[in-house]
Design an enzyme around this catalytic site. Sequence first.
Site, PDB file in Angstrom:
ATOM      1  N   CYS A  69      72.281  26.693  11.957  1.00  0.00           N
ATOM      2  CA  CYS A  69      71.627  26.765  13.260  1.00  0.00           C
ATOM      3  C   CYS A  69      72.668  26.832  14.369  1.00  0.00           C
ATOM      4  O   CYS A  69      73.866  26.636  14.130  1.00  0.00           O
ATOM      5  CB  CYS A  69      70.714  25.561  13.465  1.00  0.00           C
ATOM      6  SG  CYS A  69      69.136  25.696  12.599  1.00  0.00           S
ATOM      7  N   HIS A  94      69.443  24.608  19.349  1.00  0.00           N
ATOM      8  CA  HIS A  94      69.064  23.224  19.625  1.00  0.00           C
ATOM      9  C   HIS A  94      70.216  22.444  20.255  1.00  0.00           C
ATOM     10  O   HIS A  94      71.378  22.858  20.241  1.00  0.00           O
ATOM     11  CB  HIS A  94      68.572  22.528  18.348  1.00  0.00           C
ATOM     12  CG  HIS A  94      69.613  22.374  17.266  1.00  0.00           C
ATOM     13  ND1 HIS A  94      70.544  21.357  17.255  1.00  0.00           N
ATOM     14  CD2 HIS A  94      69.857  23.109  16.150  1.00  0.00           C
ATOM     15  CE1 HIS A  94      71.305  21.466  16.182  1.00  0.00           C
ATOM     16  NE2 HIS A  94      70.916  22.534  15.499  1.00  0.00           N
TER      17      HIS A  94
END
Length: 543
Positions: free
Chosen positions: A460, A441
């Site tokens: 992440c 992301h």
Amino acid sequence: MSLARLIAWAPVFILLLVAAPLAHAVENEQVAAEIRKIIDNGEPLMGDQQSDDRIVEVYVFYADDRDYKPLWVRDSGPKAKAHDILMAIKGAADMGLDPVAYRVGEIEQKLETAKTPRELAELEFLLTRAFLDFGRDINRGIVEPQTAGKENAITSKQMGALTLIDGAERADNIADYVRSLEPQTPEYQRLKSALAAYREIEVKGGFPVIGKGAALKPGMNDKRVPAIRKYLILTGDLPEGANKESDLYDADLVAAVKWFQYRHGLTEDGIMAQTTFEAMNVPVADRIQQLELNMERRRWMDDDLGKYYILVNIADQELKVVKDGKTVHTARVVVGKPFTRTPVFSEKMKYIVLNPYWNVPPNIANNEYLPKLRRDPGVLKRERIRVFAGNGDSGREVDPYSVNWSSINRMPYSLRQDSGPKNALGRVKFMFPNRFNVYLHDTPSKSLFNRDLRVFSHGCVRVQNPLELAELLLADQGWSKARIDAQIAEGGQRIINLKTQVPVHVTYMTAWANKDGSIHFRRDVYKRDEQLARVLAGAEAGG
């Protein structure tokens, strides 16, 4: 030859045809009888029968497929194949393995001394066991990935014992067969060559020790410079003909140091500061082990990662997109902190989200936001985070001021951050569903990409210039950069399914070699090298 002469010679031809296989059977008959006794009596020559699943396959191979005939020996002694296998196993060090783990000394001795049918039968099983261990290790790795850490959520390829020994029996050339068992990738072969190069450095006496001291900048004179020159000549960063005695930190040496820094993932400024000195003072034996550990990791991986895929190297904190074997896009990434480490796994990217919401993971809601809410219920509003009873996408919104947060020990609500410039996921996220809830992301914290060491996330992977990646992945679906920008400007979450799912391989490689011959090393940010080294040492000791 006349027809009459052919008829006269026919009985002789028939006799020769029948005698050939009989002679072959006779030359193996005594050893075959011993092999049969060993199998019938259940003697543990292949290992612990309670735990070794290879035994059944091996015994089936000898009993059903060969009528107990040996593969490596005959009644008169070892075959040429036995000596070929010994030579192959002796070369295990070239593959980052220890030949001792395959009982090479015992094999060598028995090849010289085994004479009786019983001794030859024992040699037969010794060779079979050694070859199975060796063939398995070079094909799929010495240990299963999970034994070196639960975060290695990958499964190495498997090759059964029967397949391995059947291949050895059919092989005209054992050396060629052994090479075919290794990973058939240029990345593995380049690591193998790098290992040989660093072993050569070790033979020459290893690296010189670079003394501690203040930072060294271009144009300075320093007594450490000759040692630095010697080091960089050994590693190929500085040409052989360079002046080894001058203590001037000149332009040629600066260029070599910048190349060294590039190979080690450091800022390429040519300044010899602490991190560069530390990298140079890693002993060559440690670099050799680092190469061996990463050869093991390459053995875990599939040879074919796909025609079009994304590779994330956690240790390098870099991402690359590969198409038909060529890198078509690269980006820096930020990965998990040492206490929220990014796992190793492979999945397929299925969709991309523009202007994503951030559904705050329960552990972050409990550990980070609940303490803040106890102090100030308004903290969420400033971060555009809303509270929901139930799922954040369909639950009832709750006023944070209506909750007595001091009485709550565990977060009973869902937290969701709205799209926008402060959103933790930025303007785009790339989804490849997995059990870790890890994905790629964007991020509002752009400055982190300027650092050498980028381990700041909750697990992440944050991507630099993510809209460039989105444009690349969506190009064949009519999404230009202008269209992506316009969609983001409109606001509101938009999910775009990929027509063709893209494999994403999240790896942890602390050493590799590029096509240009440069050998790269990275810091073991998660101490996974240390863990793997311990597991391998235990496996080899118990082999």
